[in-house]
Write an enzyme that holds these catalytic residues in place. Structure first.
Site, PDB file in Angstrom:
ATOM      1  N   HIS A  21      62.562 -13.017  11.094  1.00  0.00           N
ATOM      2  CA  HIS A  21      61.784 -14.244  11.146  1.00  0.00           C
ATOM      3  C   HIS A  21      62.683 -15.380  11.591  1.00  0.00           C
ATOM      4  O   HIS A  21      63.862 -15.416  11.235  1.00  0.00           O
ATOM      5  CB  HIS A  21      61.206 -14.561   9.752  1.00  0.00           C
ATOM      6  CG  HIS A  21      60.043 -15.476   9.820  1.00  0.00           C
ATOM      7  ND1 HIS A  21      60.187 -16.849   9.835  1.00  0.00           N
ATOM      8  CD2 HIS A  21      58.705 -15.227   9.918  1.00  0.00           C
ATOM      9  CE1 HIS A  21      58.999 -17.390   9.925  1.00  0.00           C
ATOM     10  NE2 HIS A  21      58.077 -16.431   9.992  1.00  0.00           N
ATOM     11  N   ASP A  44      53.888  -9.420   8.371  1.00  0.00           N
ATOM     12  CA  ASP A  44      53.165  -8.411   9.152  1.00  0.00           C
ATOM     13  C   ASP A  44      53.552  -6.978   8.795  1.00  0.00           C
ATOM     14  O   ASP A  44      52.904  -6.050   9.257  1.00  0.00           O
ATOM     15  CB  ASP A  44      53.416  -8.636  10.651  1.00  0.00           C
ATOM     16  CG  ASP A  44      52.682  -9.857  11.157  1.00  0.00           C
ATOM     17  OD1 ASP A  44      51.603 -10.141  10.628  1.00  0.00           O
ATOM     18  OD2 ASP A  44      53.187 -10.532  12.068  1.00  0.00           O
TER      19      ASP A  44
HETATM   20  N1  CMC Z   1      64.555  -5.796  14.746  1.00  0.00           N
HETATM   21  C1  CMC Z   1      65.841  -5.700  15.112  1.00  0.00           C
HETATM   22  N2  CMC Z   1      66.652  -6.779  15.225  1.00  0.00           N
HETATM   23  C2  CMC Z   1      66.119  -7.978  14.989  1.00  0.00           C
HETATM   24  C3  CMC Z   1      64.778  -8.138  14.617  1.00  0.00           C
HETATM   25  C4  CMC Z   1      63.981  -6.986  14.491  1.00  0.00           C
HETATM   26  N3  CMC Z   1      62.717  -7.049  14.151  1.00  0.00           N
HETATM   27  N4  CMC Z   1      64.519  -9.438  14.456  1.00  0.00           N
HETATM   28  C5  CMC Z   1      65.658 -10.083  14.719  1.00  0.00           C
HETATM   29  N5  CMC Z   1      66.630  -9.207  15.038  1.00  0.00           N
HETATM   30  C6  CMC Z   1      68.016  -9.517  15.382  1.00  0.00           C
HETATM   31  C7  CMC Z   1      68.114  -9.894  16.838  1.00  0.00           C
HETATM   32  O1  CMC Z   1      68.367  -8.772  17.639  1.00  0.00           O
HETATM   33  C8  CMC Z   1      69.264 -10.873  16.817  1.00  0.00           C
HETATM   34  O2  CMC Z   1      70.472 -10.139  16.707  1.00  0.00           O
HETATM   35  P1  CMC Z   1      71.797 -10.654  17.418  1.00  0.00           P
HETATM   36  O3  CMC Z   1      72.094 -11.996  16.798  1.00  0.00           O
HETATM   37  O4  CMC Z   1      72.805  -9.611  17.102  1.00  0.00           O
HETATM   38  O5  CMC Z   1      71.471 -10.766  18.864  1.00  0.00           O
HETATM   39  C9  CMC Z   1      69.064 -11.610  15.504  1.00  0.00           C
HETATM   40  O6  CMC Z   1      68.392 -10.695  14.655  1.00  0.00           O
HETATM   41  C10 CMC Z   1      68.243 -12.882  15.641  1.00  0.00           C
HETATM   42  O7  CMC Z   1      67.021 -12.529  16.245  1.00  0.00           O
HETATM   43  P2  CMC Z   1      66.211 -13.416  17.259  1.00  0.00           P
HETATM   44  O8  CMC Z   1      65.338 -12.532  18.085  1.00  0.00           O
HETATM   45  O9  CMC Z   1      67.119 -14.362  17.960  1.00  0.00           O
HETATM   46  O10 CMC Z   1      65.314 -14.237  16.264  1.00  0.00           O
HETATM   47  P3  CMC Z   1      64.115 -15.177  16.641  1.00  0.00           P
HETATM   48  O11 CMC Z   1      64.085 -16.221  15.619  1.00  0.00           O
HETATM   49  O12 CMC Z   1      64.200 -15.605  18.050  1.00  0.00           O
HETATM   50  O13 CMC Z   1      62.842 -14.214  16.535  1.00  0.00           O
HETATM   51  C11 CMC Z   1      61.143 -12.901  15.600  1.00  0.00           C
HETATM   52  C12 CMC Z   1      62.083 -14.079  15.380  1.00  0.00           C
HETATM   53  C13 CMC Z   1      60.138 -12.851  14.455  1.00  0.00           C
HETATM   54  C14 CMC Z   1      60.373 -13.103  16.896  1.00  0.00           C
HETATM   55  C15 CMC Z   1      61.962 -11.605  15.633  1.00  0.00           C
HETATM   56  O14 CMC Z   1      62.574 -11.393  14.386  1.00  0.00           O
HETATM   57  C16 CMC Z   1      61.135 -10.408  16.041  1.00  0.00           C
HETATM   58  O15 CMC Z   1      60.953 -10.177  17.228  1.00  0.00           O
HETATM   59  N6  CMC Z   1      60.602  -9.602  15.053  1.00  0.00           N
HETATM   60  C17 CMC Z   1      59.745  -8.497  15.365  1.00  0.00           C
HETATM   61  C18 CMC Z   1      58.307  -8.972  15.610  1.00  0.00           C
HETATM   62  C19 CMC Z   1      57.650  -9.423  14.335  1.00  0.00           C
HETATM   63  O16 CMC Z   1      57.680  -8.768  13.321  1.00  0.00           O
HETATM   64  N7  CMC Z   1      56.964 -10.593  14.407  1.00  0.00           N
HETATM   65  C20 CMC Z   1      56.235 -11.165  13.285  1.00  0.00           C
HETATM   66  C21 CMC Z   1      56.876 -12.433  12.811  1.00  0.00           C
HETATM   67  S1  CMC Z   1      56.321 -13.004  11.228  1.00  0.00           S
HETATM   68  C22 CMC Z   1      54.662 -13.351  11.382  1.00  0.00           C
HETATM   69  C23 CMC Z   1      54.312 -14.339  12.411  1.00  0.00           C
HETATM   70  O17 CMC Z   1      54.905 -15.410  12.515  1.00  0.00           O
HETATM   71  O18 CMC Z   1      53.396 -14.070  13.166  1.00  0.00           O
END
Ligand code: CMC
Length: 469
Positions: free
Chosen positions: A349, A405
């Site tokens: 998140h 989710d």
């Molecule tokens: N699986 C594997 N690695 C992850 C995940 C994940 N689900 N989420 C974050 N990371 C890692 C990412 O690879 C990165 O690692 P590094 O710093 O080594 O490159 C680090 O954690 C930070 O991640 P980010 O993608 O920069 O984080 P963000 O704030 O841009 O994205 C997110 C947040 C929710 C989009 C992301 O965690 C994600 O894609 N999760 C999977 C999709 C998901 O479950 N979405 C629902 C979100 S909650 C409900 C809602 O708001 O709708």
């Protein structure tokens, strides 16, 4: 029977209160003064890609403390709201700022009940090939029909309820005159509708609130109709004796839900109602800031919510658990995902660096309702094992935990809901938050208009097309 009902509801109450206790024990971190103090504009903040850390506005509606893992609506802890209130009460709280009195809640529910009936919109939806459409796109279509009706027709005093059923005579040609058959004949009457004076006022003023209540009442009806039409079933008329959650389940399945199912859906709706400046809320607010209307704002929210990084993740989680197939396959599957540098759906998140309080409730709820069905029990076990594997691999180090989710899809599946309707359910709830935030922002509206850093070239010489290579 009555005892079973009481036991079930007590069990749910215990789950919520235990989750609250666990959260309080584990809470650790700062109170984030940078996101809670009074500010004066312009404000200094450190902005990362994806507007991380950017402050877009001030609000009194809700707050997510990511480092401590807690969520409040209008000052009330999400655990208390889940334990003691209803989605109707929470929607009122979000829109009007205070918990309603008994009388206020009664009136609010009466308005919601009245606005549940969308016969004409259901009829319009039935004329589209919804079975080939993304349900979230179909939902946008339904909201567009609501917009059309509300903006130009229903607000005018001249339109009576009986007439509103023949609302689409402008878009559908007059059928051949009735030949006397008693059934299967539509007659679209021609009627002049007066354009209401207050249309220009758009969202501002009490009409804005009225449209919000219509949307909160209308989305469950539209989503349930979409779910049924896609399966070739006729939409079901709302039952106004049921709560919003109970009636939603009824309109989806055609069966009156058990008190347990109704309460669980109610809790799911409370949990998803608002969540800070998430992508869909921001999208809705951006549209509203142009002084567009609340229906268009909510449509924008639906469009943003659909993506798998946002609300679309709940459906993806279930597909993922299905793909993993067994507890034994969790580790090999996870290794493959890591090798391909794939994200694991339902984890991580932007704001939470602690366990998502919503997942603290949904996890045990999923466990409870999946316990009696072997297929669901297996899904739950796979989910639990995957949570452990993620935690051991990178979750602990990167503060990545299950989000809302991760377990919600399992709960919906246990309620017998098709996976393609999971994300629309998110919208059925989040519409309260979208509306509340849009109305709040419009009180001191300033159009959203950020800048981008231009990294392109300058002073290039234009080459006419016939001289280009
Ligand atoms: N699986 C594997 N690695 C992850 C995940 C994940 N689900 N989420 C974050 N990371 C890692 C990412 O690879 C990165 O690692 P590094 O710093 O080594 O490159 C680090 O954690 C930070 O991640 P980010 O993608 O920069 O984080 P963000 O704030 O841009 O994205 C997110 C947040 C929710 C989009 C992301 O965690 C994600 O894609 N999760 C999977 C999709 C998901 O479950 N979405 C629902 C979100 S909650 C409900 C809602 O708001 O709708």
């Amino acid at each position: 029977m009555a005892k079973q009902k009481a036991d079930d509801l007590t069990m749910i109450q215990d789950i919520i209160l235990n989750a609250k206790e666990a959260a309080q024990k584990e809470i650790d971190g700062n109170a984030e003064p940078e996101f809670t103090q009074k500010i004066s504009w312009p404000v200094d903040c450190k902005v990362g890609p994806g507007l991380e850390g950017a402050i877009a506005c001030e609000t009194e509606i809700g707050y997510v403390n990511g480092s401590m893992g807690y969520l409040i609506y209008r000052g009330y802890d999400i655990f208390d709201l889940c334990a003691y209130s209803s989605f109707e009460e929470v929607s009122y709280l979000l829109l009007f700022g205070e918990l309603p009195s008994k009388e206020e809640l009664k009136e609010f529910k009466e308005s919601l009940n009245e606005y549940r009936h969308l016969l004409d919109i259901k009829r319009l939806l039935m004329s589209f090939p919804l079975e080939n459409m993304n349900p979230m796109a179909a939902l946008r279509l339904g909201i567009n029909f609501m917009r059309h009706k509300q903006t130009y027709r229903d607000q005018a005093e001249v339109v009576s309820k009986a007439e509103s059923i023949a609302t689409d005579e402008d878009s559908i040609a007059m059928e051949t005159p009735p030949r006397g058959e008693r059934k299967s004949i539509y007659e679209f009457r021609k009627k002049q509708y007066r354009r209401p004076k207050n249309v220009q006022a758009g969202l501002v003023g009490s009409e804005g609130v009225g449209s919000c209540i219509r949307l909160i009442a209308g989305l469950p009806t539209i989503v349930a109709a979409i779910a049924r039409i896609r399966k070739g079933h006729l939409p079901i008329e709302p039952d106004t004796s049921l709560t919003l959650a109970g009636n939603f389940l009824y309109m989806l399945t055609g069966e009156k839900p058990t008190p347990l199912a109704e309460r669980i859906m109610d809790i799911c709706l409370i949990l998803h109602a608002d969540h800070g400046m998430n992508a869909s809320t921001f999208a809705a607010m951006v549209v509203a800031s142009t002084l567009s209307d609340v229906y268009s704002s909510v449509e924008a929210g639906v469009a943003a919510l659909n993506g798998p990084l946002h609300g679309g993740a709940n459906e993806q989680v279930l597909l993922m658990l299905n793909q993993i197939g067994s507890e034994a396959n969790v580790e090999p599957w996870f290794a493959q995902m890591m090798k391909k540098k794939r994200k694991i759906m339902g984890f991580g998140h932007r704001v939470y660096k602690a366990y998502d309080p919503r997942a603290r409730i949904l996890g045990p709820l999923a466990k409870m309702i999946s316990a009696t069905t072997p297929e669901l029990r297996d899904f739950f076990k796979i989910a639990q094992t995957l949570e452990k594997v993620v935690n051991k691999s990178f979750g602990k180090d990167k503060n990545i935990f299950p989000n809302v989710d991760y377990y919600s899809g399992l709960v919906y599946k246990a309620l017998n809901i098709d996976h393609e309707i999971f994300t629309p359910i998110f919208a059925v709830s989040r519409v309260s938050g979208w509306c509340a935030r849009v109305l709040e922002y419009l009180e001191k509206n300033r159009i959203f208009r950020p800048r981008a850093i231009y990294n392109g070239e300058f002073n290039k010489k234009y080459t006419p097309i016939n001289k280009r290579k």
